[in-house]
Design an enzyme around this catalytic site. Structure first.
Site, short mmCIF file in Angstrom:
data_model
loop_
_atom_site.label_atom_id
_atom_site.label_comp_id
_atom_site.label_asym_id
_atom_site.label_seq_id
_atom_site.Cartn_x
_atom_site.Cartn_y
_atom_site.Cartn_z
N HIS A 83 44.96 -24.39 -39.79
CA HIS A 83 43.59 -24.88 -39.62
C HIS A 83 42.64 -23.69 -39.80
O HIS A 83 41.74 -23.73 -40.62
CB HIS A 83 43.43 -25.51 -38.23
CG HIS A 83 42.11 -26.14 -37.98
ND1 HIS A 83 41.86 -27.00 -36.95
CD2 HIS A 83 40.92 -26.02 -38.63
CE1 HIS A 83 40.59 -27.39 -36.97
NE2 HIS A 83 39.99 -26.79 -37.97
N PHE A 138 37.12 -26.58 -47.26
CA PHE A 138 37.67 -26.28 -45.94
C PHE A 138 37.72 -24.76 -45.74
O PHE A 138 37.32 -24.23 -44.68
CB PHE A 138 39.08 -26.88 -45.91
CG PHE A 138 39.83 -26.76 -44.61
CD1 PHE A 138 39.20 -26.81 -43.39
CD2 PHE A 138 41.22 -26.63 -44.62
CE1 PHE A 138 39.93 -26.72 -42.20
CE2 PHE A 138 41.95 -26.55 -43.45
CZ PHE A 138 41.30 -26.58 -42.24
N HIS A 141 34.33 -23.33 -44.96
CA HIS A 141 33.95 -23.61 -43.58
C HIS A 141 34.60 -22.61 -42.63
O HIS A 141 33.95 -22.03 -41.75
CB HIS A 141 34.37 -25.04 -43.23
CG HIS A 141 34.22 -25.38 -41.78
ND1 HIS A 141 33.04 -25.84 -41.25
CD2 HIS A 141 35.09 -25.32 -40.75
CE1 HIS A 141 33.19 -26.05 -39.94
NE2 HIS A 141 34.43 -25.74 -39.62
N GLU A 142 35.92 -22.41 -42.81
CA GLU A 142 36.64 -21.55 -41.86
C GLU A 142 36.18 -20.10 -41.98
O GLU A 142 36.01 -19.40 -40.98
CB GLU A 142 38.15 -21.68 -42.08
CG GLU A 142 38.69 -23.06 -41.71
CD GLU A 142 38.51 -23.42 -40.23
OE1 GLU A 142 38.76 -22.57 -39.37
OE2 GLU A 142 38.09 -24.57 -39.93
N LYS A 145 32.33 -19.91 -40.72
CA LYS A 145 32.13 -20.18 -39.30
C LYS A 145 32.89 -19.19 -38.42
O LYS A 145 32.33 -18.67 -37.45
CB LYS A 145 32.59 -21.61 -38.97
CG LYS A 145 32.46 -21.98 -37.51
CD LYS A 145 32.79 -23.44 -37.26
CE LYS A 145 32.74 -23.77 -35.78
NZ LYS A 145 33.11 -25.17 -35.51
N HIS A 146 34.15 -18.93 -38.74
CA HIS A 146 35.00 -18.11 -37.87
C HIS A 146 35.21 -16.70 -38.41
O HIS A 146 35.13 -15.72 -37.67
CB HIS A 146 36.35 -18.78 -37.66
CG HIS A 146 36.27 -20.18 -37.13
ND1 HIS A 146 35.97 -20.46 -35.82
CD2 HIS A 146 36.42 -21.38 -37.74
CE1 HIS A 146 35.95 -21.77 -35.63
NE2 HIS A 146 36.22 -22.36 -36.79
O1 U2P Z 1 38.08 -28.46 -31.02
C1 U2P Z 1 37.11 -28.95 -31.90
C2 U2P Z 1 36.62 -27.86 -32.85
O2 U2P Z 1 35.96 -26.82 -32.14
C3 U2P Z 1 36.22 -25.56 -32.77
N1 U2P Z 1 36.97 -24.69 -31.83
C4 U2P Z 1 37.71 -25.22 -30.82
C5 U2P Z 1 38.39 -24.41 -29.95
C6 U2P Z 1 38.31 -23.01 -30.08
O3 U2P Z 1 38.93 -22.26 -29.32
N2 U2P Z 1 37.56 -22.50 -31.11
C7 U2P Z 1 36.89 -23.30 -31.99
O4 U2P Z 1 36.25 -22.82 -32.92
C8 U2P Z 1 37.03 -25.86 -34.01
O5 U2P Z 1 36.08 -26.04 -35.04
P1 U2P Z 1 36.37 -26.04 -36.63
O6 U2P Z 1 36.94 -24.74 -37.04
O7 U2P Z 1 37.34 -27.16 -36.88
O8 U2P Z 1 35.02 -26.31 -37.20
C9 U2P Z 1 37.73 -27.15 -33.57
O9 U2P Z 1 38.22 -27.92 -34.61
#
Ligand code: U2P
Length: 259
Positions: A83, A138, A141-142, A145-146
């Site tokens: 993910h 996807f 996004h990852e 965002k992260h």
């Molecule tokens: O759990 C729903 C979405 O919140 C984001 N999430 C959740 C837990 C965590 O520890 N960190 C975090 O980022 C995730 O967002 P996404 O990357 O999917 O946009 C997770 O899917």
């Protein structure tokens, strides 16, 4: 520099504190909208979280197919897919969208695309939100965002994806579970505690599982900043929590026509 040398140098250079103090800072979503703080206000994250998806559960929701959706592949195997590699704070929040100047550029990860398509596929046909309010892959996004919040450990898109693939391969969760008898099945239920123990024994840290209707949907592994495994804080919402016995559904290809 070959890949192993690169990773050794990389791991030596990064900071090693697992429990270093860090002021908490607010993350993420409110009413589905990203709340984005300017990069300079972001506090450094506390730990990494590798989130893995179980396609056998997620693909049950597939209602239409497209070439980008791995749920529609006839040869999809029953394995956890990636993910994302997330960066979190110890208080259960996380930073998001830390550098809007660093928009995803697929050209930067060309050498990794073969692996990403297999091990980090999208399980949906929908485009995902990007940090500038647009829609993208996807992977976009990852990263946006992260990945952009993973400094000072990870600074660039290529390293983000390479590092994530490497951790994923190092801790082969699908293999660990199958070797312990947790075989994907549409009839069996398994004790959650047994799955957690199998991973604790192999990885030496406690994972976090997320369920949907009693089926494993996601498995999360947590890591210090030096990528040593650490226990994951148990911070799933009640809706995401797994029951005492869970299923690990077999992947059933859903070939309803690629469109
Ligand atoms: O759990 C729903 C979405 O919140 C984001 N999430 C959740 C837990 C965590 O520890 N960190 C975090 O980022 C995730 O967002 P996404 O990357 O999917 O946009 C997770 O899917």
């Amino acid at each position: 520099m070959d890949f192993l040398t690169f990773m050794s140098v990389f791991l030596l250079l990064i900071s090693t504190s697992c429990y270093g103090l860090s002021e908490n800072h607010h993350g993420d979503e409110e009413g589905g909208l990203l709340v984005v703080a300017p990069a300079k206000q972001q506090k450094e994250f506390d730990y990494f979280l590798l989130a893995l998806l179980w396609p056998g559960t997620l693909c049950q929701g597939t209602n239409h197919c497209c070439s980008a959706n791995a749920c529609c592949r006839s040869n999809a195997t029953s394995m956890f897919t990636i993910h994302g590699l997330w960066v979190n704070y110890n208080d259960g929040t996380w930073p998001a969208c830390c550098n809007n100047g660093s928009n995803f550029d697929i050209k930067k990860i060309t050498p990794l695309l073969g692996g990403l398509q297999i091990y980090w596929p999208s399980l949906s046909c929908n485009l995902e939100s990007t940090c500038d309010g647009g829609k993208g892959l996807f992977w976009a996004h990852e990263w946006e965002k992260h990945g952009t919040c993973a400094t000072p450990v990870i600074w660039d898109e290529y390293t983000y994806f390479l590092t994530t693939l490497n951790i994923y391969f190092k801790y082969n969760i699908t293999k660990i579970l199958i070797e312990e008898g947790y075989i994907p099945s549409n009839s069996e239920k398994y004790p959650l505690g047994g799955i957690v123990s199998a991973i604790q024994n192999a990885v030496r840290a406690t994972p976090l599982l997320v369920c949907s209707d009693g089926a494993v949907q996601e498995l999360r592994l947590c890591f210090c900043k030096n990528f040593e495994p650490q226990d994951c804080p148990n911070n799933v919402t009640p809706e995401e929590a797994c029951p005492r016995y869970v299923s690990l559904p077999e992947y059933v290809p859903r070939i309803t026509g690629i469109n």
